[in-house]
Structures are given as C-alpha cells and as structure tokens.
Design an enzyme around this catalytic site. Structure first.
Site, PDB file in Angstrom:
ATOM      1  N   TYR A 111      84.306  60.844  68.035  1.00  0.00           N
ATOM      2  CA  TYR A 111      83.952  60.952  66.625  1.00  0.00           C
ATOM      3  C   TYR A 111      83.895  62.325  66.343  1.00  0.00           C
ATOM      4  CZ  TYR A 111      82.349  60.544  61.920  1.00  0.00           C
ATOM      5  OH  TYR A 111      81.803  60.761  60.726  1.00  0.00           O
ATOM      6  N   SER A 170      81.852  65.338  58.752  1.00  0.00           N
ATOM      7  CA  SER A 170      80.577  64.848  59.195  1.00  0.00           C
ATOM      8  C   SER A 170      79.693  66.187  59.455  1.00  0.00           C
ATOM      9  CB  SER A 170      80.675  63.813  60.488  1.00  0.00           C
ATOM     10  OG  SER A 170      79.592  63.447  60.869  1.00  0.00           O
TER      11      SER A 170
HETATM   12  N1  LIG Z   1      78.100  56.590  56.544  1.00  0.00           N
HETATM   13  C1  LIG Z   1      77.881  57.727  57.336  1.00  0.00           C
HETATM   14  O1  LIG Z   1      76.631  58.160  57.764  1.00  0.00           O
HETATM   15  C2  LIG Z   1      78.831  58.932  57.210  1.00  0.00           C
HETATM   16  C3  LIG Z   1      78.355  60.220  57.825  1.00  0.00           C
HETATM   17  C4  LIG Z   1      79.338  61.182  58.154  1.00  0.00           C
HETATM   18  C5  LIG Z   1      80.665  61.080  57.540  1.00  0.00           C
HETATM   19  N2  LIG Z   1      81.006  59.818  57.277  1.00  0.00           N
HETATM   20  C6  LIG Z   1      82.606  59.388  56.942  1.00  0.00           C
HETATM   21  O2  LIG Z   1      82.683  59.186  55.612  1.00  0.00           O
HETATM   22  C7  LIG Z   1      84.045  58.354  55.361  1.00  0.00           C
HETATM   23  C8  LIG Z   1      83.579  57.260  54.627  1.00  0.00           C
HETATM   24  O3  LIG Z   1      82.726  56.511  55.578  1.00  0.00           O
HETATM   25  P1  LIG Z   1      81.768  55.188  54.893  1.00  0.00           P
HETATM   26  O4  LIG Z   1      80.457  55.396  55.630  1.00  0.00           O
HETATM   27  O5  LIG Z   1      81.841  55.176  53.467  1.00  0.00           O
HETATM   28  O6  LIG Z   1      82.506  53.786  55.431  1.00  0.00           O
HETATM   29  P2  LIG Z   1      83.231  52.710  55.082  1.00  0.00           P
HETATM   30  O7  LIG Z   1      82.553  52.028  53.789  1.00  0.00           O
HETATM   31  O8  LIG Z   1      83.387  51.871  56.112  1.00  0.00           O
HETATM   32  O9  LIG Z   1      84.519  53.405  54.482  1.00  0.00           O
HETATM   33  C9  LIG Z   1      85.754  53.724  55.037  1.00  0.00           C
HETATM   34  C10 LIG Z   1      86.867  53.499  54.047  1.00  0.00           C
HETATM   35  O10 LIG Z   1      88.288  53.911  55.035  1.00  0.00           O
HETATM   36  C11 LIG Z   1      89.066  52.635  54.991  1.00  0.00           C
HETATM   37  N3  LIG Z   1      89.955  52.637  55.849  1.00  0.00           N
HETATM   38  C12 LIG Z   1      89.699  52.419  57.230  1.00  0.00           C
HETATM   39  N4  LIG Z   1      90.790  52.538  57.929  1.00  0.00           N
HETATM   40  C13 LIG Z   1      91.797  52.983  56.963  1.00  0.00           C
HETATM   41  C14 LIG Z   1      93.182  53.376  57.190  1.00  0.00           C
HETATM   42  N5  LIG Z   1      93.749  53.017  58.433  1.00  0.00           N
HETATM   43  N6  LIG Z   1      93.850  53.613  56.288  1.00  0.00           N
HETATM   44  C15 LIG Z   1      93.411  53.534  54.696  1.00  0.00           C
HETATM   45  N7  LIG Z   1      91.835  53.258  54.676  1.00  0.00           N
HETATM   46  C16 LIG Z   1      91.396  53.172  55.756  1.00  0.00           C
HETATM   47  C17 LIG Z   1      88.169  51.277  54.721  1.00  0.00           C
HETATM   48  O11 LIG Z   1      88.981  50.487  54.109  1.00  0.00           O
HETATM   49  P3  LIG Z   1      89.612  49.428  55.092  1.00  0.00           P
HETATM   50  O12 LIG Z   1      89.014  49.315  56.459  1.00  0.00           O
HETATM   51  O13 LIG Z   1      89.713  48.176  54.526  1.00  0.00           O
HETATM   52  O14 LIG Z   1      91.292  49.687  55.147  1.00  0.00           O
HETATM   53  C18 LIG Z   1      87.095  52.065  53.496  1.00  0.00           C
HETATM   54  O15 LIG Z   1      87.565  51.956  52.414  1.00  0.00           O
HETATM   55  C19 LIG Z   1      84.450  58.232  56.845  1.00  0.00           C
HETATM   56  O16 LIG Z   1      85.418  59.275  57.076  1.00  0.00           O
HETATM   57  C20 LIG Z   1      83.228  58.546  57.866  1.00  0.00           C
HETATM   58  O17 LIG Z   1      83.558  59.022  59.047  1.00  0.00           O
HETATM   59  C21 LIG Z   1      80.268  58.745  57.100  1.00  0.00           C
END
Ligand SMILES: NC(=O)c1ccc[n+]([C@@H]2O[C@H](COP(=O)([O-])OP(=O)(O)OC[C@H]3O[C@@H](n4cnc5c(N)ncnc54)[C@H](OP(=O)(O)O)[C@@H]3O)[C@@H](O)[C@H]2O)c1
Length: 300
Positions: free
Chosen positions: A209, A196
């Site tokens: 975070y 991030s």
């Molecule tokens: N969106 C943003 O603005 C942003 C910015 C910077 C970084 N990120 C990072 O990008 C990554 C993806 O985020 P996103 O925005 O795409 O969120 P998201 O749609 O909520 O995706 C998160 C994924 O992680 C899975 N997950 C959660 N807990 C888990 C576990 N214990 N074991 C295996 N899988 C697990 C979720 O599925 P389940 O919960 O069903 O298991 C889901 O598939 C994250 O690491 C986040 O910190 C996001």
C-alpha cells in the site's frame, strides 16, 4: 471545441449577411458590399466573443470523483456539489450506494466503472464527456488497502499485489491519460490525487500500500511538470474515520492518534474535502503533495 466555435462563427456571419441582404441594400457591384461584408464578419466575431464570455461564466464546472460511493470520495463529491460543481459519482461494486449519493446532489450523476483497468478508466472518462460535454476536475480517489504487518513478507500474495497496484497506481495514470486532452481544452483545470501519509514515510497498512502511495506522489510531480497548465496535486490523508479503518488492527492506531497527535483527533472525510477545495481554489499550486494528517507526521 474548435469545430463548435467554427460552426458558431459561420452561423453568426451567415445570419448577419442574410439580414443585410434582406434589407435590399446590397447588390453585387454595390459599393457597400466592400463595407458591409467586413462588417458582417466583424459583428459575428463580436457576437461570438460575447457568447463565449457568457458561457464561461455560466457553465457549471464538471468534476469526476472516482470511488465516491462512500468515505472520503463521498465527502469530496458533496463538497464540490455544494461549491457549484456538476459532480460525477463513481464506484465499481457499490452501485446502489453510488446512485444514492448522486441522487442527493443537485445535477449530479452516477457512472459505474472499474478504475483498476485501462478499459474501465477510458470508458468512464468517455461517458463523462458524452454526458457532460467537458471535464474540469479529476479526483483520483478510488483505492484499496488491507492490514499486513510490515515484518511478515510471507503474507503478501500475488493477487493482492496486482490488485492494489492496478487500482491505487495504474488507475490514476490511465484516468489522467484519458482525461488530459479534455482538461487541456478548458481553463483552470486540475487533477487531484488522493494519496496517503504512508506515501512519504515508512508506515501504513502494508508495504505494498505504501509503495503505491509513494508512486502516486511521484506521478503527481511528473504530470504537473509535463502537462501544465493543467495543475496536478495530491492530498495525502493521515488516519481518517471511514469503513476501511473501522475495527480490527486499526483500534490501536485510533488510540495512538487520539493520545499523541497535536490535534488529538482522528480525521474525518470532510477534513479531506476541505483540503481538496484548497487545491481547487489555488491557481498557482501544482506538483505538490499536501499531508493532511492532524500533525501525525510530526510525532510518528
Ligand atoms: N481512510 C483512511 O484512513 C485513508 C488514509 C489515507 C488514504 N486513504 C485513501 O483514500 C481513498 C478513499 O478511502 P476511504 O477510506 O474513503 O475508503 P472507502 O470508503 O472504502 O472508499 C473507497 C471507494 O473506492 C471505490 N472503489 C473500490 N474499488 C474500485 C474500483 N475498482 N473502481 C472504482 N471504484 C472503486 C469504492 O466503491 P466500490 O468498492 O463499491 O467499488 C469506494 O467508493 C483511498 O484511495 C484510500 O487509500 C484513506
């Protein structure tokens, strides 16, 4: 891998030997034994070389993307499948969503696993190897976060602190540890961490975070330094439009990005998939964190 090659070598050498013997031109004291024995071994070696080259060109590369049932992980899985990878989709809770993502992608499969525990990470990598035979690319994308104002430390509780470190920080280390021997046994393999922008600047949805993402940047460098030729890089998104940034306190962030950043738009999961492909394609980039935030870090 070594055992497989040895089996193939002796199998081919044996086949050449049996062919020569069947031709009736061999006898124990025959002069041609001294000539034909090395020939059969040589031809087996050539056959193996040919087969190996053929297999390297033909075999699909295998990519495991953790947390790929939605958002950024899903977009990465779709992009890698479109680029010819055999994709392994993973999630912990959203099993049906994960299966649905895999069902849409050619040759893809879904494996449920909890990437916040060592056992979950090890079992996941083992199942990938059992089912696919190899692993070429590990994308550590699974992560959690929630909004906690930085100026209110009282809102940080023990359970949340442990949960976020277990998934965002320890998980990628356990996954890398389990995957490393397999990545080292193939050519041009790599790990890509999804970090991030909050890992490099004093910002982000909460202090814990941002701490986990700063640790991820350092993990990237440490692994890259100590585990070459496996390449290890980190793609660090800014604000991306996914389910975790919908509603609530994120509204102000969306407005700020749309107003003040050079590109004046909130990032999309496909933008991150594109950045991941840059890391995959490069044969010379390792130990890097790439901030993909539409220029947000230039103004905030
Ligand atoms: N969106 C943003 O603005 C942003 C910015 C910077 C970084 N990120 C990072 O990008 C990554 C993806 O985020 P996103 O925005 O795409 O969120 P998201 O749609 O909520 O995706 C998160 C994924 O992680 C899975 N997950 C959660 N807990 C888990 C576990 N214990 N074991 C295996 N899988 C697990 C979720 O599925 P389940 O919960 O069903 O298991 C889901 O598939 C994250 O690491 C986040 O910190 C996001």
């Amino acid at each position: 891998m070594a055992a497989m090659r040895a089996r193939r070598f002796f199998g081919a050498a044996g086949a050449s030997w049996r062919t020569l013997k069947a031709s009736g031109r061999l006898s124990k004291d025959s002069k041609c034994l001294r000539v034909l024995l090395p020939c059969s071994v040589g031809s087996a070696a050539l056959l193996m070389l040919h087969q190996n080259n053929f297999m390297c060109e033909e075999r699909p590369r295998v990519a495991l993307i953790t947390g790929s049932s939605s958002g950024i992980g899903k977009a990465i899985a779709e992009r890698l499948a479109a680029e010819g990878f055999l994709v392994v989709v993973n999630s912990h809770s959203s099993v049906e969503d994960g299966k649905a993502v895999a069902a849409e992608l050619p040759g893809a499969m879904y494996i449920q696993a909890d990437c916040s525990t060592r056992q979950g990470c090890e079992a996941l990598v083992k199942e990938v190897i059992d089912r696919c035979g190899q692993l070429d690319l590990l994308v550590c994308n699974a992560g959690v976060g929630k909004w906690i104002p930085h100026d209110n430390l009282e809102l940080i509780d023990d359970a949340y602190l442990h949960k976020i470190f277990a998934l965002n920080c320890f998980g990628p280390l356990w996954l890398s540890r389990a995957a490393m021997p397999h990545l080292k046994s193939v050519e041009n393999s790599s790990i890509i961490m999804i970090g991030s922008a909050a890992g490099g600047r004093p910002m982000g949805s909460s202090i814990p975070y941002s701490m986990t993402r700063a640790a991820m940047n350092h993990l990237t460098k440490l692994l890259a330094k100590s585990h070459g030729p496996v390449r290890v890089n980190c793609v660090a998104p800014g604000l991306i439009e996914t389910r975790i940034t919908h509603g609530g306190e994120w509204g102000a962030s969306y407005a700020a990005v749309k107003t003040h950043t050079p590109l004046k738009r909130v990032g999309q999961p496909a933008d991150m998939a594109e950045a991941v492909m840059c890391c995959v394609r490069s044969r010379y980039m390792t130990g890097q964190t790439i901030y993909v935030d539409g220029g947000a870090s230039l103004v905030f």
